[in-house]
Design an enzyme around this catalytic site. Structure first.
Site, PDB file in Angstrom:
ATOM      1  N   SER A 111       0.828  -1.215   0.000  1.00 22.77           N
ATOM      2  CA  SER A 111       0.000   0.000   0.000  1.00 22.77           C
ATOM      3  C   SER A 111       0.861   1.264   0.000  1.00 22.77           C
ATOM      4  O   SER A 111       1.950   1.289   0.569  1.00 22.77           O
ATOM      5  CB  SER A 111      -0.879  -0.012   1.256  1.00 22.77           C
ATOM      6  OG  SER A 111      -1.399   1.265   1.524  1.00 22.77           O
ATOM      7  N   TYR A 134      -2.365   5.937  -4.774  1.00 20.80           N
ATOM      8  CA  TYR A 134      -3.506   6.848  -4.896  1.00 20.80           C
ATOM      9  C   TYR A 134      -3.042   8.064  -5.668  1.00 20.80           C
ATOM     10  O   TYR A 134      -1.852   8.386  -5.660  1.00 20.80           O
ATOM     11  CB  TYR A 134      -3.949   7.352  -3.517  1.00 20.80           C
ATOM     12  CG  TYR A 134      -4.481   6.321  -2.576  1.00 20.80           C
ATOM     13  CD1 TYR A 134      -5.724   5.756  -2.777  1.00 20.80           C
ATOM     14  CD2 TYR A 134      -3.766   5.943  -1.445  1.00 20.80           C
ATOM     15  CE1 TYR A 134      -6.239   4.821  -1.883  1.00 20.80           C
ATOM     16  CE2 TYR A 134      -4.261   5.017  -0.550  1.00 20.80           C
ATOM     17  CZ  TYR A 134      -5.506   4.467  -0.777  1.00 20.80           C
ATOM     18  OH  TYR A 134      -6.008   3.555   0.103  1.00 20.80           O
ATOM     19  N   THR A 160      -5.595   3.004  -7.222  1.00 21.77           N
ATOM     20  CA  THR A 160      -6.893   2.977  -6.529  1.00 21.77           C
ATOM     21  C   THR A 160      -7.696   4.228  -6.858  1.00 21.77           C
ATOM     22  O   THR A 160      -7.209   5.348  -6.667  1.00 21.77           O
ATOM     23  CB  THR A 160      -6.669   2.849  -5.009  1.00 21.77           C
ATOM     24  OG1 THR A 160      -5.934   1.646  -4.782  1.00 21.77           O
ATOM     25  CG2 THR A 160      -7.978   2.805  -4.249  1.00 21.77           C
ATOM     26  N   LYS A 260      -8.020  -0.053  -9.576  1.00 24.04           N
ATOM     27  CA  LYS A 260      -8.690  -0.735  -8.460  1.00 24.04           C
ATOM     28  C   LYS A 260      -9.855   0.095  -7.929  1.00 24.04           C
ATOM     29  O   LYS A 260      -9.659   1.256  -7.542  1.00 24.04           O
ATOM     30  CB  LYS A 260      -7.679  -0.970  -7.324  1.00 24.04           C
ATOM     31  CG  LYS A 260      -8.273  -1.602  -6.082  1.00 24.04           C
ATOM     32  CD  LYS A 260      -7.178  -1.961  -5.086  1.00 24.04           C
ATOM     33  CE  LYS A 260      -7.716  -2.669  -3.869  1.00 24.04           C
ATOM     34  NZ  LYS A 260      -8.390  -1.775  -2.926  1.00 24.04           N
ATOM     35  N   HIS A 284     -13.796  -1.695  -2.048  1.00 26.74           N
ATOM     36  CA  HIS A 284     -12.790  -1.318  -1.046  1.00 26.74           C
ATOM     37  C   HIS A 284     -13.070  -2.016   0.291  1.00 26.74           C
ATOM     38  O   HIS A 284     -12.923  -1.451   1.364  1.00 26.74           O
ATOM     39  CB  HIS A 284     -12.777   0.208  -0.854  1.00 26.74           C
ATOM     40  CG  HIS A 284     -11.440   0.773  -0.472  1.00 26.74           C
ATOM     41  ND1 HIS A 284     -10.641   1.466  -1.357  1.00 26.74           N
ATOM     42  CD2 HIS A 284     -10.750   0.756   0.697  1.00 26.74           C
ATOM     43  CE1 HIS A 284      -9.531   1.861  -0.725  1.00 26.74           C
ATOM     44  NE2 HIS A 284      -9.573   1.432   0.521  1.00 26.74           N
TER      45      HIS A 284
HETATM   46  C1  FMN Z   1      -7.444  -2.317   7.055  1.00 22.43           C
HETATM   47  C2  FMN Z   1      -7.581  -2.093   5.583  1.00 22.43           C
HETATM   48  C3  FMN Z   1      -6.740  -1.197   4.942  1.00 22.43           C
HETATM   49  C4  FMN Z   1      -6.833  -1.007   3.564  1.00 22.43           C
HETATM   50  N1  FMN Z   1      -5.948  -0.171   2.939  1.00 22.43           N
HETATM   51  C5  FMN Z   1      -6.002  -0.023   1.600  1.00 22.43           C
HETATM   52  C6  FMN Z   1      -5.050   0.788   0.923  1.00 22.43           C
HETATM   53  O1  FMN Z   1      -4.136   1.346   1.516  1.00 22.43           O
HETATM   54  N2  FMN Z   1      -5.167   0.909  -0.427  1.00 22.43           N
HETATM   55  C7  FMN Z   1      -6.174   0.277  -1.147  1.00 22.43           C
HETATM   56  O2  FMN Z   1      -6.255   0.420  -2.364  1.00 22.43           O
HETATM   57  N3  FMN Z   1      -7.076  -0.518  -0.515  1.00 22.43           N
HETATM   58  C8  FMN Z   1      -7.005  -0.687   0.816  1.00 22.43           C
HETATM   59  N4  FMN Z   1      -7.898  -1.520   1.448  1.00 22.43           N
HETATM   60  C9  FMN Z   1      -8.862  -2.296   0.642  1.00 22.43           C
HETATM   61  C10 FMN Z   1      -8.241  -3.654   0.281  1.00 22.43           C
HETATM   62  O3  FMN Z   1      -7.188  -3.501  -0.635  1.00 22.43           O
HETATM   63  C11 FMN Z   1      -9.279  -4.601  -0.368  1.00 22.43           C
HETATM   64  O4  FMN Z   1      -9.929  -3.951  -1.427  1.00 22.43           O
HETATM   65  C12 FMN Z   1     -10.317  -5.126   0.636  1.00 22.43           C
HETATM   66  O5  FMN Z   1      -9.730  -5.321   1.902  1.00 22.43           O
HETATM   67  C13 FMN Z   1     -10.904  -6.439   0.134  1.00 22.43           C
HETATM   68  O6  FMN Z   1     -11.886  -6.904   0.989  1.00 22.43           O
HETATM   69  P1  FMN Z   1     -11.654  -8.039   2.115  1.00 22.43           P
HETATM   70  O7  FMN Z   1     -10.968  -7.339   3.240  1.00 22.43           O
HETATM   71  O8  FMN Z   1     -13.033  -8.469   2.446  1.00 22.43           O
HETATM   72  O9  FMN Z   1     -10.806  -9.141   1.516  1.00 22.43           O
HETATM   73  C14 FMN Z   1      -7.814  -1.712   2.824  1.00 22.43           C
HETATM   74  C15 FMN Z   1      -8.661  -2.613   3.465  1.00 22.43           C
HETATM   75  C16 FMN Z   1      -8.545  -2.821   4.833  1.00 22.43           C
HETATM   76  C17 FMN Z   1      -9.442  -3.839   5.484  1.00 22.43           C
END
Ligand code: FMN
Length: 387
Positions: A111, A134, A160, A260, A284
């Site tokens: 990330s 981002y 993203t 994304k 997300h």
């Molecule tokens: C704690 C947390 C932090 C996340 N941080 C980012 C991030 O920094 N960048 C991003 O594109 N998505 C982020 N996401 C989204 C994840 O990349 C992903 O789309 C999502 O967790 C998928 O769903 P799941 O947790 O049910 O597998 C984050 C999700 C969580 C749970």
């Protein structure tokens, strides 16, 4: 609840172990979603609802779960989604995760707002990892991050697009993590809670250096606490971004470009028109607009609209090997997991994630065998049992 003396066997087991180990503010940051968390619940429920067709007597004695995507061979159609602030959950969590992903033969995506930097992860990685970015208002920082990613060997960029503004995450507001509080939560209850979780406190609080966002420290030289970094990042999300910016990005980034956070055929087509090699169909993890469809529900129309013009990944609610098979059967090339990997690392570090990924691989092979396919490339809509 399974006893903690038993060996964890599922994503939910790791979630429960992580819940005991983490201060509430961090468990809720991972576990929670936006608003009433309806989309978050739908993500998991929609996978569970998708029925598979059992097939028998088809000689499944030799299984090939591998796929080729974005110029790499994956041991199964699964990658680790970008998770911000991972290193606050376990000491240098992103390093532990990239090692486990490499050992399992699946891609790891770092990330923008990770604790470990591109350069630190590159030192630990045995194969090229992915980077998530981002669009920041500071376009100089964006250009430099692209350059840094390229120079450490990143070949696949997840860009993203569903964070023009940050979703309203009620648990984070309650815990003081967002909405003006400090990143360590409400001071008094937060600090007491840290001392109630001594294993985390020693591992992360004392030894983990969780206070620096490694990729961003060069652009926020005055930041000394996570709250300073978070404030900078929150002010940097650019709500004025359009597909024109993606066209410009396409000219700057010669590697694989994966957009994304699309949920409609129109946006998926626009991403392909702007030159994307792939899209992640995603809400997300239910953390942005509560009330939108799950990635899985949005997938069939998007697969129809793209007709092979761009590769398709899906995330949100993937927990098991059966889910990985369901994702491919519903039209995706591969799936991403978010929460399960960070919970496994929070619970048991690199060893926990290695074990979790081996459980998913086992499930995936069982699902292939019992739906009667020998190769991951044969998985398609015929495996689904439509009522
Ligand atoms: C704690 C947390 C932090 C996340 N941080 C980012 C991030 O920094 N960048 C991003 O594109 N998505 C982020 N996401 C989204 C994840 O990349 C992903 O789309 C999502 O967790 C998928 O769903 P799941 O947790 O049910 O597998 C984050 C999700 C969580 C749970």
């Amino acid at each position: 609840m399974p006893s903690l003396n038993l060996r964890p066997a599922s994503a939910d087991d790791y979630r429960r172990i992580a819940e005991r180990r983490l201060p509430r503010v961090f468990f809720d940051y991972i576990d929670g979603g936006a608003g009433a968390e309806q989309s978050l619940r739908d993500n998991v429920a929609d996978f569970a609802r998708l029925k598979l067709k059992q097939r028998v007597m088809r000689d499944v004695s030799a299984l090939n779960p591998k796929i080729d995507l974005f110029g790499e061979t994956w041991s199964m159609p699964l990658a680790l989604a970008p998770i911000g602030m991972g290193g606050m959950m376990r000491k240098r969590a992103e390093i532990q995760a990239v090692k486990a992903a490499d050992a399992a033969g699946v891609p790891f995506c770092l990330s923008t707002v990770a604790i470990c930097s591109l350069e630190e992860v590159a030192k630990a990685a045995a194969r090229p990892f992915w980077f998530q970015l981002y669009m920041l208002k500071d376009r100089g920082a964006v250009r430099e991050l692209l350059q840094r990613a390229k120079s450490v060997g990143v070949r696949t960029l997840l860009f993203t697009v569903d964070l023009a503004v940050v979703g309203a995450r009620y648990r984070d507001i309650r815990n003081g993590l967002s909405g003006g509080g400090g990143l360590y939560g409400k001071l008094r209850s937060g600090i007491i809670d840290y001392f109630l979780h001594p294993a985390w406190l020693v591992d992360v609080g004392v030894g983990g250096r969780p206070h620096v966002f490694g990729n961003l420290s060069a652009y926020v030289p005055k930041a000394t606490t996570p709250t300073d970094f978070r404030a900078w990042v929150d002010g940097q999300f650019d709500a004025s971004v359009t597909w024109k910016d993606i066209e410009a990005l396409r000219k700057e980034w010669s590697g694989n470009l994966v957009i994304k956070g699309v949920l409609t055929p129109e946006d998926a087509r626009a991403a392909a028109d702007a030159g994307a090699d792939g899209v992640v169909v995603s809400n997300h993890g239910g953390r942005q607009l509560d009330g939108v469809a799950s990635g899985l529900a949005a997938l069939p129309l998007i697969a129809d609209a793209l007709r092979g013009r761009a590769k398709i990944l899906v995330d949100g609610g993937v927990r098991t090997g059966q889910d990985v098979l369901r994702a491919r059967a519903a039209g995706a090339d591969a799936a991403l997991i978010g929460r399960p990997w960070i919970f496994a690392v929070a619970a048991e570090g690199e060893a926990g994630l290695k074990r979790y990924l081996s459980l998913v691989m086992h499930d995936f092979r069982v699902a292939m065998a019992l739906t009667g396919v020998s190769a991951a490339s044969e998985i398609d809509g015929r495996l689904l049992d439509h009522p």
